[in-house]
Design a protein around this motif. Sequence first.
Motif, PDB file in Angstrom:
ATOM      1  N   VAL A   1      -6.641   4.563   1.166  1.00 14.87           N
ATOM      2  CA  VAL A   1      -6.323   3.749  -0.001  1.00 14.87           C
ATOM      3  C   VAL A   1      -7.645   3.279  -0.599  1.00 14.87           C
ATOM      4  O   VAL A   1      -8.305   2.411  -0.031  1.00 14.87           O
ATOM      5  N   GLY A   2      -8.057   3.850  -1.726  1.00 10.56           N
ATOM      6  CA  GLY A   2      -9.360   3.524  -2.290  1.00 10.56           C
ATOM      7  C   GLY A   2      -9.356   3.331  -3.784  1.00 10.56           C
ATOM      8  O   GLY A   2      -8.352   3.543  -4.462  1.00 10.56           O
ATOM      9  N   GLU A   3     -10.509   2.891  -4.287  1.00 12.70           N
ATOM     10  CA  GLU A   3     -10.782   2.751  -5.721  1.00 12.70           C
ATOM     11  C   GLU A   3      -9.722   1.918  -6.440  1.00 12.70           C
ATOM     12  O   GLU A   3      -9.105   2.348  -7.398  1.00 12.70           O
ATOM     13  N   GLN A   4      -9.542   0.695  -5.938  1.00 13.08           N
ATOM     14  CA  GLN A   4      -8.644  -0.303  -6.534  1.00 13.08           C
ATOM     15  C   GLN A   4      -7.186   0.167  -6.609  1.00 13.08           C
ATOM     16  O   GLN A   4      -6.486  -0.136  -7.569  1.00 13.08           O
ATOM     17  N   SER A   5      -6.732   0.844  -5.596  1.00 11.64           N
ATOM     18  CA  SER A   5      -5.322   1.248  -5.522  1.00 11.64           C
ATOM     19  C   SER A   5      -4.489   0.082  -4.980  1.00 11.64           C
ATOM     20  O   SER A   5      -4.985  -0.747  -4.219  1.00 11.64           O
ATOM     21  N   HIS A   6      -3.232   0.035  -5.383  1.00 10.11           N
ATOM     22  CA  HIS A   6      -2.320  -1.034  -4.959  1.00 10.11           C
ATOM     23  C   HIS A   6      -0.974  -0.443  -4.540  1.00 10.11           C
ATOM     24  O   HIS A   6       0.050  -0.723  -5.159  1.00 10.11           O
ATOM     25  N   PRO A   7      -0.943   0.367  -3.488  1.00 10.16           N
ATOM     26  CA  PRO A   7       0.318   1.002  -3.102  1.00 10.16           C
ATOM     27  C   PRO A   7       1.221   0.070  -2.288  1.00 10.16           C
ATOM     28  O   PRO A   7       0.761  -0.890  -1.671  1.00 10.16           O
ATOM     29  N   LEU A   8       2.492   0.409  -2.288  1.00 12.89           N
ATOM     30  CA  LEU A   8       3.467  -0.178  -1.382  1.00 12.89           C
ATOM     31  C   LEU A   8       3.819   0.930  -0.397  1.00 12.89           C
ATOM     32  O   LEU A   8       4.302   1.997  -0.798  1.00 12.89           O
ATOM     33  N   ILE A   9       3.556   0.699   0.889  1.00  9.67           N
ATOM     34  CA  ILE A   9       3.824   1.687   1.935  1.00  9.67           C
ATOM     35  C   ILE A   9       4.979   1.146   2.773  1.00  9.67           C
ATOM     36  O   ILE A   9       4.838   0.103   3.413  1.00  9.67           O
ATOM     37  N   VAL A  10       6.124   1.842   2.743  1.00 11.69           N
ATOM     38  CA  VAL A  10       7.345   1.331   3.372  1.00 11.69           C
ATOM     39  C   VAL A  10       7.952   2.383   4.302  1.00 11.69           C
ATOM     40  O   VAL A  10       8.019   3.561   3.952  1.00 11.69           O
ATOM     41  N   ASN A  11       8.417   1.928   5.460  1.00 16.81           N
ATOM     42  CA  ASN A  11       9.163   2.778   6.403  1.00 16.81           C
ATOM     43  C   ASN A  11       8.457   4.095   6.696  1.00 16.81           C
ATOM     44  O   ASN A  11       9.073   5.147   6.720  1.00 16.81           O
ATOM     45  N   SER A  12       7.165   4.028   6.916  1.00 14.02           N
ATOM     46  CA  SER A  12       6.402   5.252   7.152  1.00 14.02           C
ATOM     47  C   SER A  12       5.796   5.241   8.551  1.00 14.02           C
ATOM     48  O   SER A  12       5.602   4.185   9.147  1.00 14.02           O
ATOM     49  N   LEU A  13       5.509   6.431   9.050  1.00 10.36           N
ATOM     50  CA  LEU A  13       4.990   6.615  10.397  1.00 10.36           C
ATOM     51  C   LEU A  13       3.721   7.449  10.329  1.00 10.36           C
ATOM     52  O   LEU A  13       3.717   8.541   9.751  1.00 10.36           O
ATOM     53  N   ILE A  14       2.645   6.931  10.924  1.00 10.50           N
ATOM     54  CA  ILE A  14       1.374   7.649  10.988  1.00 10.50           C
ATOM     55  C   ILE A  14       1.025   7.784  12.462  1.00 10.50           C
ATOM     56  O   ILE A  14       0.948   6.784  13.179  1.00 10.50           O
ATOM     57  N   GLU A  15       0.806   9.024  12.911  1.00  8.42           N
ATOM     58  CA  GLU A  15       0.508   9.273  14.315  1.00  8.42           C
ATOM     59  C   GLU A  15      -0.742  10.129  14.470  1.00  8.42           C
ATOM     60  O   GLU A  15      -0.943  11.084  13.730  1.00  8.42           O
ATOM     61  N   GLU A  16      -1.546   9.776  15.458  1.00  7.99           N
ATOM     62  CA  GLU A  16      -2.662  10.601  15.910  1.00  7.99           C
ATOM     63  C   GLU A  16      -3.671  10.942  14.815  1.00  7.99           C
ATOM     64  O   GLU A  16      -4.122  12.070  14.713  1.00  7.99           O
ATOM     65  N   ALA A  17      -4.035   9.969  14.010  1.00  6.81           N
ATOM     66  CA  ALA A  17      -5.094  10.157  13.007  1.00  6.81           C
ATOM     67  C   ALA A  17      -6.377   9.511  13.530  1.00  6.81           C
ATOM     68  O   ALA A  17      -6.340   8.674  14.425  1.00  6.81           O
ATOM     69  N   GLU A  18      -7.501   9.898  12.978  1.00  9.30           N
ATOM     70  CA  GLU A  18      -8.749   9.218  13.316  1.00  9.30           C
ATOM     71  C   GLU A  18      -8.638   7.742  12.903  1.00  9.30           C
ATOM     72  O   GLU A  18      -8.942   6.846  13.667  1.00  9.30           O
ATOM     73  N   THR A  19      -8.183   7.500  11.669  1.00 11.74           N
ATOM     74  CA  THR A  19      -7.884   6.149  11.169  1.00 11.74           C
ATOM     75  C   THR A  19      -6.483   6.188  10.589  1.00 11.74           C
ATOM     76  O   THR A  19      -6.191   7.040   9.738  1.00 11.74           O
ATOM     77  N   GLY A  20      -5.622   5.278  10.995  1.00 13.93           N
ATOM     78  CA  GLY A  20      -4.252   5.255  10.477  1.00 13.93           C
ATOM     79  C   GLY A  20      -4.228   5.035   8.976  1.00 13.93           C
ATOM     80  O   GLY A  20      -3.788   5.891   8.212  1.00 13.93           O
ATOM     81  N   ILE A  21      -4.725   3.861   8.537  1.00 18.18           N
ATOM     82  CA  ILE A  21      -4.826   3.559   7.106  1.00 18.18           C
ATOM     83  C   ILE A  21      -6.194   2.952   6.846  1.00 18.18           C
ATOM     84  O   ILE A  21      -6.568   1.957   7.470  1.00 18.18           O
ATOM     85  N   ALA A  22      -6.956   3.552   5.929  1.00  9.84           N
ATOM     86  CA  ALA A  22      -8.238   3.006   5.483  1.00  9.84           C
ATOM     87  C   ALA A  22      -8.008   2.324   4.142  1.00  9.84           C
ATOM     88  O   ALA A  22      -7.350   2.878   3.269  1.00  9.84           O
ATOM     89  N   VAL A  23      -8.540   1.107   4.004  1.00 13.58           N
ATOM     90  CA  VAL A  23      -8.363   0.311   2.791  1.00 13.58           C
ATOM     91  C   VAL A  23      -9.751  -0.064   2.298  1.00 13.58           C
ATOM     92  O   VAL A  23     -10.502  -0.733   2.998  1.00 13.58           O
ATOM     93  N   LYS A  24     -10.094   0.375   1.084  1.00  7.86           N
ATOM     94  CA  LYS A  24     -11.469   0.173   0.634  1.00  7.86           C
ATOM     95  C   LYS A  24     -11.566  -0.059  -0.873  1.00  7.86           C
ATOM     96  O   LYS A  24     -10.634   0.215  -1.609  1.00  7.86           O
ATOM     97  N   ASP A  25     -12.727  -0.609  -1.275  1.00  2.97           N
ATOM     98  CA  ASP A  25     -13.128  -0.677  -2.684  1.00  2.97           C
ATOM     99  C   ASP A  25     -12.119  -1.379  -3.586  1.00  2.97           C
ATOM    100  O   ASP A  25     -11.660  -0.843  -4.591  1.00  2.97           O
ATOM    101  N   GLY A  26     -11.771  -2.625  -3.220  1.00  4.89           N
ATOM    102  CA  GLY A  26     -10.898  -3.436  -4.067  1.00  4.89           C
ATOM    103  C   GLY A  26      -9.427  -3.061  -3.994  1.00  4.89           C
ATOM    104  O   GLY A  26      -8.623  -3.559  -4.775  1.00  4.89           O
ATOM    105  N   SER A  27      -9.048  -2.231  -3.061  1.00  3.93           N
ATOM    106  CA  SER A  27      -7.649  -1.829  -2.928  1.00  3.93           C
ATOM    107  C   SER A  27      -6.863  -2.908  -2.193  1.00  3.93           C
ATOM    108  O   SER A  27      -7.387  -3.615  -1.336  1.00  3.93           O
ATOM    109  N   LYS A  28      -5.560  -3.002  -2.530  1.00  8.59           N
ATOM    110  CA  LYS A  28      -4.702  -4.040  -1.965  1.00  8.59           C
ATOM    111  C   LYS A  28      -3.319  -3.477  -1.628  1.00  8.59           C
ATOM    112  O   LYS A  28      -2.349  -3.750  -2.317  1.00  8.59           O
ATOM    113  N   PRO A  29      -3.220  -2.710  -0.547  1.00  2.00           N
ATOM    114  CA  PRO A  29      -1.913  -2.178  -0.180  1.00  2.00           C
ATOM    115  C   PRO A  29      -1.037  -3.237   0.490  1.00  2.00           C
ATOM    116  O   PRO A  29      -1.533  -4.160   1.129  1.00  2.00           O
TER     117      PRO A  29
END
Length: 189
Positions: free
Chosen positions: A38-66
């Motif tokens: 999630v980058g460059e001032q993104s503002h997502p809504l992440i609902v009912n989701s599954l993330i498995e076996e990633a290096e980073t589950g969710i990265a939040v950067k650069d003014g983003s607000k998930p």
Amino acid sequence: IAGCTFTHCGNDGIDLMASSPVIRDCHVVSAGDKGISVGEQSHPLIVNSLIEEAETGIAVKDGSKPIILNSTINGARHGIHAFAKNWRYGDGGHAKIYNSVVTSTRGTVIQGDPKSDVQCYRSVIGFNDPARAIDGRISLLECETVSNSDVPDKQQQVKPVTMALYRFGVSVHDKMRIGAGPQTLKAKM
């Protein structure tokens, strides 16, 4: 983005830049880098989701607000990582997590740099090393931390997290993984 499955991505499963999508009922498995970036001032809504076996589950950067709701990050090196990457944005990442499960088997579960913050509400934080559970400006409100250090495999790793969810008024239905979709988690908010 709804009902999608992303498997064995060489890099990021989902990569957001300057956008505000709703990501719901998605499953990201074995992303080479980030499950969701999630980058460059993104503002997502992440609902009912599954993330498995990633290096980073969710990265939040650069003014983003998930906003992350009723989701599970399992088996990532870093569950949530908030940071400033691009100097042009002058800010880090700012995530809000509600009624979710975030685990890490190899590193810091939730971390942020000095320009970032993560607020976690009514969620479960699972870790192997208590010294690496959280790092940075992280707020935990009505959250529970549970140790996964004595758990040999992934199936057993989910057990303590599942039991902790019952204490937060969340019921697990069927035999599916927690956080995998709307039939799996039902919050009493």
